[in-house]
Motif scaffolding. Structure first.
Motif, PDB file in Angstrom:
ATOM      1  N   ARG A  89       0.839  -1.200   0.000  1.00 20.96           N
ATOM      2  CA  ARG A  89       0.000   0.000   0.000  1.00 20.96           C
ATOM      3  C   ARG A  89       0.882   1.261   0.000  1.00 20.96           C
ATOM      4  O   ARG A  89       0.589   2.234  -0.701  1.00 20.96           O
ATOM      5  N   ILE A  90       1.934   1.234   0.792  1.00 21.63           N
ATOM      6  CA  ILE A  90       2.844   2.384   0.841  1.00 21.63           C
ATOM      7  C   ILE A  90       3.454   2.639  -0.536  1.00 21.63           C
ATOM      8  O   ILE A  90       3.612   3.790  -0.969  1.00 21.63           O
ATOM      9  N   ALA A  91       3.787   1.565  -1.233  1.00 20.89           N
ATOM     10  CA  ALA A  91       4.407   1.687  -2.556  1.00 20.89           C
ATOM     11  C   ALA A  91       3.391   2.004  -3.651  1.00 20.89           C
ATOM     12  O   ALA A  91       3.776   2.235  -4.799  1.00 20.89           O
ATOM     13  N   GLY A  92       2.097   2.021  -3.301  1.00 22.84           N
ATOM     14  CA  GLY A  92       1.072   2.324  -4.287  1.00 22.84           C
ATOM     15  C   GLY A  92       0.812   1.195  -5.260  1.00 22.84           C
ATOM     16  O   GLY A  92       0.589   1.432  -6.449  1.00 22.84           O
ATOM     17  N   ASP A  93       0.829  -0.040  -4.781  1.00 23.29           N
ATOM     18  CA  ASP A  93       0.611  -1.215  -5.626  1.00 23.29           C
ATOM     19  C   ASP A  93      -0.779  -1.162  -6.262  1.00 23.29           C
ATOM     20  O   ASP A  93      -1.802  -1.282  -5.576  1.00 23.29           O
ATOM     21  N   ASP A  94      -0.820  -0.991  -7.570  1.00 24.45           N
ATOM     22  CA  ASP A  94      -2.091  -0.858  -8.277  1.00 24.45           C
ATOM     23  C   ASP A  94      -2.901  -2.155  -8.314  1.00 24.45           C
ATOM     24  O   ASP A  94      -4.104  -2.128  -8.595  1.00 24.45           O
ATOM     25  N   SER A  95      -2.245  -3.298  -8.042  1.00 23.12           N
ATOM     26  CA  SER A  95      -2.978  -4.567  -8.087  1.00 23.12           C
ATOM     27  C   SER A  95      -3.902  -4.728  -6.887  1.00 23.12           C
ATOM     28  O   SER A  95      -4.772  -5.597  -6.879  1.00 23.12           O
ATOM     29  N   LEU A  96      -3.718  -3.905  -5.856  1.00 21.09           N
ATOM     30  CA  LEU A  96      -4.578  -3.949  -4.672  1.00 21.09           C
ATOM     31  C   LEU A  96      -5.659  -2.882  -4.819  1.00 21.09           C
ATOM     32  O   LEU A  96      -5.680  -1.869  -4.121  1.00 21.09           O
ATOM     33  N   ALA A  97      -6.594  -3.111  -5.732  1.00 16.95           N
ATOM     34  CA  ALA A  97      -7.610  -2.100  -6.011  1.00 16.95           C
ATOM     35  C   ALA A  97      -8.580  -1.951  -4.846  1.00 16.95           C
ATOM     36  O   ALA A  97      -8.951  -0.847  -4.463  1.00 16.95           O
ATOM     37  N   GLU A  98      -9.006  -3.071  -4.257  1.00 18.64           N
ATOM     38  CA  GLU A  98      -9.968  -3.070  -3.163  1.00 18.64           C
ATOM     39  C   GLU A  98      -9.319  -3.623  -1.896  1.00 18.64           C
ATOM     40  O   GLU A  98      -8.358  -4.389  -1.968  1.00 18.64           O
ATOM     41  N   PRO A  99      -9.843  -3.255  -0.727  1.00 11.66           N
ATOM     42  CA  PRO A  99      -9.321  -3.832   0.514  1.00 11.66           C
ATOM     43  C   PRO A  99      -9.431  -5.359   0.498  1.00 11.66           C
ATOM     44  O   PRO A  99     -10.411  -5.910   0.006  1.00 11.66           O
ATOM     45  N   VAL A 100      -8.425  -6.024   1.033  1.00 16.24           N
ATOM     46  CA  VAL A 100      -8.431  -7.483   1.073  1.00 16.24           C
ATOM     47  C   VAL A 100      -8.527  -7.956   2.517  1.00 16.24           C
ATOM     48  O   VAL A 100      -8.128  -7.250   3.449  1.00 16.24           O
ATOM     49  N   GLU A 101      -9.072  -9.153   2.700  1.00 15.99           N
ATOM     50  CA  GLU A 101      -9.161  -9.772   4.021  1.00 15.99           C
ATOM     51  C   GLU A 101      -8.512 -11.151   3.937  1.00 15.99           C
ATOM     52  O   GLU A 101      -8.856 -11.949   3.072  1.00 15.99           O
ATOM     53  N   ILE A 102      -7.566 -11.415   4.816  1.00 19.89           N
ATOM     54  CA  ILE A 102      -6.811 -12.665   4.793  1.00 19.89           C
ATOM     55  C   ILE A 102      -6.865 -13.292   6.183  1.00 19.89           C
ATOM     56  O   ILE A 102      -6.640 -12.605   7.190  1.00 19.89           O
TER      57      ILE A 102
END
Length: 334
Positions: free
Chosen positions: A305-318
């Motif tokens: 998230r800090i690096a601005g990863d575009d593949s994480l469009a929506e919040p994820v739950e693990i």
């Protein structure tokens, strides 16, 4: 930096490359620069470097408390995971209060860090809106679901079901639960109680309310107090599922002090797999949520998230898987 450069006979840019671990610097030059750094007692101006990069190299970990073994060991795991990525962790204790948790989200210290790993106990689903902040956050625990941030939770229900099934397989039928919070609808306690009830139901048994024992904070002392109350009530039981290991250790201490053999008379199992459990007498059976997996997952998500990863469009739950750890408190010495 100019002083170091003059002493080493190189340019200021070369000094910057050496201190920034730039790979394409000759070892002889690197050694000369580091010798000058040592001789002059030079320390990098991190504030200036951070202004240039927009990053601090720090993340915050906000936990309810550090006296509880699970959270202390989780903090160690997060620090190790972050260090492996070149980050330093600033630890904040919230006291498990609403005020303390809100203060973390709105506190000035967040200006010092690049992101936050946050484990709330007082905030709940109705507070999801307070997590809509303008900095990266990864949530730990079970207090808030479907919020606007990434969430690394725990397989509480399936872990509790495994623990209860283990006791049932050992022939136990009167399984007490220590650590219940009446009226609590969200969090580890209700989820673990649900798993316990599910295991009993699959075995054709029903939950006996007399075997559900209240406890305040999940510490050794409250586990001991709950165990005294259960014994004094006269209710029959042949096993104890404590909702965390601290409660289990306190309960097991009282059982033995009051003449019960563990596991001969009463089998005991906990949850969390804290280090102390492997060295108690008898050693404590438990559910291992894999703190290091949780820590690595949370740190990895936050740094993406800090690096601005575009593949994480929506919040994820693990929810990393949990594992049953069988020791002497349920099966005796082999």
């Amino acid at each position: 930096m100019q002083d170091v450069a003059r002493a080493a006979g190189v340019s200021a840019k070369t000094v910057s490359n050496v201190l920034g671990d730039y790979p394409y610097v000759r070892e002889e030059t690197r050694a000369r620069v580091m010798a000058a750094v040592s001789d002059l007692g030079y320390q990098m101006n991190f504030a200036a470097r951070n202004l240039k990069s927009g990053r601090t190299g720090l993340i915050m970990l906000a936990l309810p408390e550090l006296s509880l073994p699970y959270f202390a060991e989780l903090a160690d795991a997060v620090i190790d995971a972050a260090r492996g990525e070149g980050y330093t962790v600033l630890v904040e204790r919230t006291g498990a209060t609403r005020e303390g948790e809100l203060a973390v989200l709105g506190g000035g210290r967040l200006r010092m860090v690049d992101g936050l790993i946050f484990s709330p106990l007082a905030l709940g689903p109705e507070d999801a809106g307070v997590l809509a902040v303008d900095f990266p956050v990864v949530l730990l625990g079970e207090r808030i679901f479907a919020g606007p941030v990434d969430h690394v939770t725990m397989a509480n229900e399936s872990g509790a079901e495994q623990a209860t099934r283990h006791l049932l397989a050992a022939g136990r039928r009167r399984i007490a639960v220590i650590g219940v919070h009446s009226g609590e609808a969200m969090g580890s306690g209700p989820l673990r109680l649900r798993g316990y009830a599910a295991a009993l139901g699959r075995a054709g048994l029903t939950v006996d309310p007399e075997l559900l024992v209240e406890a305040g904070e999940w510490h050794r002392e409250t586990g001991a107090q709950a165990m005294h109350r259960l014994i004094d009530s006269g209710v029959g039981f042949d096993a104890v599922f404590a909702l965390n290991d601290a409660l289990a250790l306190g309960a097991m201490y009282v059982l033995q002090r009051r003449g019960f053999a563990v596991p001969g008379d009463v089998a005991v199992i906990g949850f969390d797999n804290v280090d102390d459990g492997a060295f108690s007498t008898p050693s404590l059976s438990t559910i291992d949520p894999d703190r290091r997996h949780i820590a690595r997952t949370a740190v990895s998500l936050l740094l993406r998230r800090i690096a601005g990863d575009d593949s994480l469009a929506e919040p994820v739950e693990i929810a990393p898987p949990v594992t049953l750890v069988v020791r002497e408190s349920t099966m005796g010495r082999s």
